[in-house]
Design an enzyme around this catalytic site. Structure first.
Site, PDB file in Angstrom:
ATOM      1  CB  SER A 127      10.464  -0.488  16.785  1.00 25.18           C
ATOM      2  OG  SER A 127      10.931   0.852  16.794  1.00 25.18           O
ATOM      3  CG  HIS A 137      14.188  -2.817  16.995  1.00 26.45           C
ATOM      4  ND1 HIS A 137      15.171  -3.615  16.460  1.00 26.45           N
ATOM      5  CD2 HIS A 137      14.138  -1.711  16.206  1.00 26.45           C
ATOM      6  CE1 HIS A 137      15.684  -3.027  15.382  1.00 26.45           C
ATOM      7  NE2 HIS A 137      15.076  -1.867  15.211  1.00 26.45           N
ATOM      8  CG  ASP A 168      14.504   1.786  15.580  1.00 27.48           C
ATOM      9  OD1 ASP A 168      15.259   1.035  14.929  1.00 27.48           O
ATOM     10  OD2 ASP A 168      13.292   1.566  15.730  1.00 27.48           O
ATOM     11  CG  MET A 175      17.251   6.870  13.969  1.00 29.64           C
ATOM     12  SD  MET A 175      15.757   7.292  13.069  1.00 29.64           S
ATOM     13  CE  MET A 175      14.858   5.750  13.173  1.00 29.64           C
ATOM     14  CG  MET A 178      19.311   3.064  11.546  1.00 32.24           C
ATOM     15  SD  MET A 178      17.519   3.202  11.672  1.00 32.24           S
ATOM     16  CE  MET A 178      17.311   2.855  13.406  1.00 32.24           C
ATOM     17  CG  ASP A 207      13.617  -2.460  11.618  1.00 36.27           C
ATOM     18  OD1 ASP A 207      12.453  -2.073  11.812  1.00 36.27           O
ATOM     19  OD2 ASP A 207      14.631  -1.876  12.071  1.00 36.27           O
TER      20      ASP A 207
END
Ligand code: DX5
Ligand code: ZN
Length: 220
Positions: A6, A31, A33, A35, A66, A173
């Site tokens: 990540s 990965h 992420d 948000m 997310m 995760d």
């Protein structure tokens, strides 16, 4: 097994170098992420950085959204170069529809569930996904501790995938380190996200090689 570091824990002032280091270290995916400050309190990156990452690496980009109402942004992340787009079951009223949109965009479709969400929330769409991501921390930040009850959830999802003869990947995760990766693998995970576990280790290649060894793929 696949390792998906990540980049939330990477040094973003040197993103290109960090991505090259992950390639050299033997990562399988990267990965990413995403948000939005609503689905989770943190705000991270958007399609613009995904597009920049795509130019900097040949590794598949494993994009974890997310964000609330992910259906609004599928085409942007697909055009930015995502290989996998994972949405949260909790974030949309139209999970089946958004999964079809991801596949129509030519991208592999993933679904994720938070620690408090039961596996039953995704049973009806398991046949529609290429990847299931079980959150083993509450989403929002890297560096949190693995929630032990995630192991039982991984076993449940693995059994449900087997029951529908799915060959979807099962990704875990949150809080994955060399010390606990074997337990997650034994519970059925085959894609392992690790942020702080890899980036705070200094030697990415050594850590990724050791993770594979712990799962039993390589002898150190
Ligand atoms: C958490 C993110 C994770 C996180 C993993 O919201 O989805 O991908 O960055 O970081 P570690 O491995 O440090 O828990
Ligand atoms: Zn993630």
């Amino acid at each position: 097994m696949k390792i998906s570091p990540s980049i939330l824990s990477a040094d973003f002032s040197r993103l290109g170098e960090e991505l090259r280091a992950l390639e050299e270290a033997g990562a399988d995916y990267v990965h990413v992420d995403v948000m939005d400050g609503r689905f989770v309190s943190n705000i991270t990156i958007g399609p613009f950085i995904v597009e920049a990452a795509k130019r900097a690496t040949a590794l598949p980009l494993d994009v974890h959204l997310m964000i609330e109402e992910p259906e609004r942004y599928i085409s942007e992340f697909a055009s930015a170069g995502a290989s996998i787009i994972t949405v949260h079951a909790e974030a949309t009223r139209h999970l089946h529809g958004v999964l079809q949109d991801i596949k129509k965009a030519g991208v592999r479709a993933g679904v994720s569930i938070n620690p408090a969400t039961p596996v039953s929330a995704i049973i009806d769409i398991l046949g529609d996904v290429d990847l299931v991501l079980v959150m083993s921390v509450n989403p929002g930040f890297s560096g949190q501790s693995f929630i032990p009850s995630s192991l039982a959830k991984l076993r449940q999802v693995r059994a449900a995938l087997d029951a529908c003869s799915s060959n979807a990947e099962l990704e875990v995760d949150g809080g994955i380190k060399t010390a606990n990766i074997k337990e997650a693998a034994d519970a059925g995970a085959d894609v392992f996200v690790s942020g702080s576990g890899i980036f705070s280790s200094g030697d990415y290649k050594k850590t990724i090689t050791e993770m594979r060894a712990r799962v039993g793929e390589l002898a150190i």
